[in-house]
Design a protein around this motif. Structure first.
Motif, PDB file in Angstrom:
ATOM      1  N   ASP A   1       0.739  -1.181   0.113  1.00  0.00           N
ATOM      2  CA  ASP A   1      -0.090  -0.094  -0.033  1.00  0.00           C
ATOM      3  C   ASP A   1       0.840   1.314   0.050  1.00  0.00           C
ATOM      4  OD1 ASP A   1      -2.303  -1.661   0.219  1.00  0.00           O
ATOM      5  OD2 ASP A   1      -2.487  -1.414   2.522  1.00  0.00           O
ATOM      6  N   GLY A   2       0.396   2.372  -0.655  1.00  0.00           N
ATOM      7  CA  GLY A   2       1.068   3.548  -0.430  1.00  0.00           C
ATOM      8  C   GLY A   2       0.875   4.619  -1.482  1.00  0.00           C
ATOM      9  N   MET A   3       1.480   5.678  -1.694  1.00  0.00           N
ATOM     10  CA  MET A   3       1.456   6.475  -2.808  1.00  0.00           C
ATOM     11  C   MET A   3       2.383   6.040  -3.823  1.00  0.00           C
ATOM     12  SD  MET A   3       1.859  10.735  -2.533  1.00  0.00           S
ATOM     13  CE  MET A   3       0.432  10.793  -1.534  1.00  0.00           C
TER      14      MET A   3
ATOM     15  N   GLU B   1       4.688   6.676  -7.360  1.00  0.00           N
ATOM     16  CA  GLU B   1       5.366   7.656  -8.115  1.00  0.00           C
ATOM     17  C   GLU B   1       5.867   6.891  -9.453  1.00  0.00           C
ATOM     18  OE1 GLU B   1       9.394  10.064  -8.078  1.00  0.00           O
ATOM     19  OE2 GLU B   1       9.034   9.055  -6.272  1.00  0.00           O
TER      20      GLU B   1
ATOM     21  N   LEU C   1      -2.926   6.832  -4.791  1.00  0.00           N
ATOM     22  CA  LEU C   1      -3.012   5.653  -3.793  1.00  0.00           C
ATOM     23  C   LEU C   1      -3.086   4.640  -4.384  1.00  0.00           C
ATOM     24  CD1 LEU C   1      -4.415   7.619  -0.897  1.00  0.00           C
ATOM     25  CD2 LEU C   1      -1.884   7.283  -1.318  1.00  0.00           C
TER      26      LEU C   1
ATOM     27  N   THR D   1       6.256   7.753   7.298  1.00  0.00           N
ATOM     28  CA  THR D   1       6.693   8.405   6.115  1.00  0.00           C
ATOM     29  C   THR D   1       8.285   8.580   6.211  1.00  0.00           C
ATOM     30  OG1 THR D   1       6.820  10.319   7.970  1.00  0.00           O
ATOM     31  CG2 THR D   1       4.905   9.864   5.930  1.00  0.00           C
TER      32      THR D   1
ATOM     33  N   TRP E   1       5.591   4.922  -2.113  1.00  0.00           N
ATOM     34  CA  TRP E   1       5.823   5.548  -0.805  1.00  0.00           C
ATOM     35  C   TRP E   1       4.912   5.033   0.137  1.00  0.00           C
ATOM     36  CZ3 TRP E   1      10.726   8.237  -0.707  1.00  0.00           C
ATOM     37  CH2 TRP E   1      11.205   8.371  -1.674  1.00  0.00           C
ATOM     38  N   ASN E   2       5.472   4.480   1.351  1.00  0.00           N
ATOM     39  CA  ASN E   2       4.438   4.302   2.328  1.00  0.00           C
ATOM     40  C   ASN E   2       3.850   5.384   3.297  1.00  0.00           C
ATOM     41  OD1 ASN E   2       3.668   3.474   5.247  1.00  0.00           O
ATOM     42  ND2 ASN E   2       5.015   1.505   5.066  1.00  0.00           N
ATOM     43  N   THR E   3       2.608   5.738   3.140  1.00  0.00           N
ATOM     44  CA  THR E   3       1.865   6.870   3.760  1.00  0.00           C
ATOM     45  C   THR E   3       1.789   6.518   5.125  1.00  0.00           C
ATOM     46  OG1 THR E   3       0.015   5.837   3.324  1.00  0.00           O
ATOM     47  CG2 THR E   3       0.821   7.436   1.646  1.00  0.00           C
ATOM     48  N   GLN E   4       2.064   5.628   5.659  1.00  0.00           N
ATOM     49  CA  GLN E   4       1.702   5.273   7.104  1.00  0.00           C
ATOM     50  C   GLN E   4       3.105   5.229   7.973  1.00  0.00           C
ATOM     51  OE1 GLN E   4      -1.353   4.507   8.370  1.00  0.00           O
ATOM     52  NE2 GLN E   4      -1.901   4.988   6.413  1.00  0.00           N
TER      53      GLN E   4
END
Length: 70
Positions: free
Chosen positions: A4-6, A8, A55, A32, A27-30
């Protein structure tokens, strides 16, 4: 997607991608402070579709590479 993440993306639609090229980072959103997960192409091809939202969730289709033989 392996996590899971954002997302790019490193290539636009229609780009020629070689096997091993970096195509995206997640990128891990939990957490940072953690480094991004690099996603490399498993084959060569043309980037014909990719996940539309910023996401992404584990298991989502991240991208599709089409092989065009002439």
């Amino acid at each position: 997607s392996p996590a899971d993440g954002m997302i790019e993306y490193r290539h636009g639609l229609g780009a020629d991608v070689a096997k091993g090229d970096l195509i995206a980072r997640i990128w891990n959103t939990q957490h940072t402070g953690h480094p991004a997960i690099d996603i490399h192409a498993k084959t060569h091809g043309v980037l014909v579709t990719r996940h539309a939202k910023g996401l992404i969730q584990h298991g989502d289709c991240l991208a599709v590479l089409a092989q065009i033989d002439l």
